[in-house]
Design a protein around this motif. Structure first.
Motif, mmCIF file in Angstrom:
data_model
loop_
_atom_site.group_PDB
_atom_site.id
_atom_site.type_symbol
_atom_site.label_atom_id
_atom_site.label_comp_id
_atom_site.label_asym_id
_atom_site.label_seq_id
_atom_site.Cartn_x
_atom_site.Cartn_y
_atom_site.Cartn_z
ATOM 1 N N PHE A 1 6.234 -0.461 29.793
ATOM 2 C CA PHE A 1 5.945 0.014 28.438
ATOM 3 C C PHE A 1 6.576 -0.922 27.415
ATOM 4 N N SER A 2 7.832 -1.267 27.619
ATOM 5 C CA SER A 2 8.545 -2.134 26.675
ATOM 6 C C SER A 2 7.851 -3.480 26.520
ATOM 7 N N GLU A 3 7.510 -4.086 27.652
ATOM 8 C CA GLU A 3 6.860 -5.402 27.627
ATOM 9 C C GLU A 3 5.488 -5.344 26.972
ATOM 10 N N ARG A 4 4.717 -4.326 27.324
ATOM 11 C CA ARG A 4 3.355 -4.237 26.783
ATOM 12 C C ARG A 4 3.351 -3.861 25.309
ATOM 13 N N LEU A 5 4.274 -3.025 24.908
ATOM 14 C CA LEU A 5 4.379 -2.690 23.486
ATOM 15 C C LEU A 5 4.643 -3.954 22.674
ATOM 16 N N LYS A 6 5.599 -4.727 23.107
ATOM 17 C CA LYS A 6 5.927 -5.968 22.389
ATOM 18 C C LYS A 6 4.740 -6.925 22.400
ATOM 19 N N MET A 7 4.061 -7.022 23.537
ATOM 20 C CA MET A 7 2.928 -7.930 23.655
ATOM 21 C C MET A 7 1.799 -7.557 22.690
ATOM 22 N N VAL A 8 1.427 -6.281 22.646
ATOM 23 C CA VAL A 8 0.322 -5.901 21.756
ATOM 24 C C VAL A 8 0.720 -6.046 20.288
ATOM 25 N N ARG A 9 1.986 -5.791 19.992
ATOM 26 C CA ARG A 9 2.452 -5.967 18.606
ATOM 27 C C ARG A 9 2.383 -7.435 18.203
ATOM 28 N N LEU A 10 2.845 -8.309 19.079
ATOM 29 C CA LEU A 10 2.816 -9.738 18.769
ATOM 30 C C LEU A 10 1.393 -10.278 18.711
ATOM 31 N N GLU A 11 0.511 -9.785 19.589
ATOM 32 C CA GLU A 11 -0.894 -10.193 19.533
ATOM 33 C C GLU A 11 -1.519 -9.829 18.192
ATOM 34 N N ALA A 12 -1.081 -8.720 17.616
ATOM 35 C CA ALA A 12 -1.584 -8.288 16.312
ATOM 36 C C ALA A 12 -0.871 -9.002 15.165
ATOM 37 N N LYS A 13 0.115 -9.835 15.518
ATOM 38 C CA LYS A 13 0.890 -10.586 14.519
ATOM 39 C C LYS A 13 1.565 -9.656 13.509
ATOM 40 N N HIS B 1 -3.550 2.657 16.784
ATOM 41 C CA HIS B 1 -3.370 1.504 15.906
ATOM 42 C C HIS B 1 -3.789 0.198 16.593
ATOM 43 N N TYR B 2 -3.348 0.020 17.844
ATOM 44 C CA TYR B 2 -3.648 -1.233 18.553
ATOM 45 C C TYR B 2 -4.918 -1.155 19.402
ATOM 46 N N LYS B 3 -5.559 0.017 19.409
ATOM 47 C CA LYS B 3 -6.791 0.213 20.172
ATOM 48 C C LYS B 3 -6.608 -0.138 21.653
ATOM 49 N N VAL B 4 -5.523 0.398 22.203
ATOM 50 C CA VAL B 4 -5.249 0.260 23.634
ATOM 51 C C VAL B 4 -5.049 1.655 24.212
ATOM 52 N N SER B 5 -5.213 1.781 25.516
ATOM 53 C CA SER B 5 -5.038 3.082 26.152
ATOM 54 C C SER B 5 -3.566 3.340 26.451
ATOM 55 N N ALA B 6 -3.217 4.605 26.513
ATOM 56 C CA ALA B 6 -1.858 4.983 26.912
ATOM 57 C C ALA B 6 -1.609 4.542 28.354
ATOM 58 N N ASP B 7 -2.642 4.639 29.200
ATOM 59 C CA ASP B 7 -2.498 4.192 30.586
ATOM 60 C C ASP B 7 -2.087 2.729 30.646
ATOM 61 N N TYR B 8 -2.653 1.915 29.778
ATOM 62 C CA TYR B 8 -2.287 0.498 29.737
ATOM 63 C C TYR B 8 -0.829 0.328 29.325
ATOM 64 N N LEU B 9 -0.434 0.962 28.229
ATOM 65 C CA LEU B 9 0.942 0.813 27.749
ATOM 66 C C LEU B 9 1.963 1.333 28.761
ATOM 67 N N LEU B 10 1.584 2.362 29.500
ATOM 68 C CA LEU B 10 2.505 2.965 30.468
ATOM 69 C C LEU B 10 2.469 2.284 31.831
#
Length: 71
Positions: free
Chosen positions: A4-16, A54-63
């Motif tokens: 979750f931590s890694e993917r949260l940071k990744m999607v946030r950075l991808e969104a700049k 907000h990031y248009k990703v699934s909870a399954d992905y983030l988790l």
């Protein structure tokens, strides 16, 4: 929690976006976002839903339950 931590940071950075911007969106501080991204803190279901919308990703992905961002 690590995924979750890694993917949260990744999607946030991808969104700049900064931690402050995400914090404003889900109504927490930038330091709370930093704690989530480092694995020191989790989040609520409600805030997880806001992040997903907000990031248009699934909870399954983030988790880490799926490798598909869209579910």
């Amino acid at each position: 929690m690590k995924i979750f931590s890694e993917r949260l940071k990744m999607v946030r950075l991808e969104a700049k976006e900064s931690q402050k911007i995400l914090g404003d969106i889900i109504e927490v501080t930038a330091s709370q976002i930093a704690d989530m991204e480092s694995g020191r803190r989790g989040t609520t279901i409600e805030k997880l839903a806001l992040i997903c919308q907000h990031y248009k990703v699934s909870a399954d992905y983030l988790l880490g339950l799926s490798d598909s961002k869209r579910g």
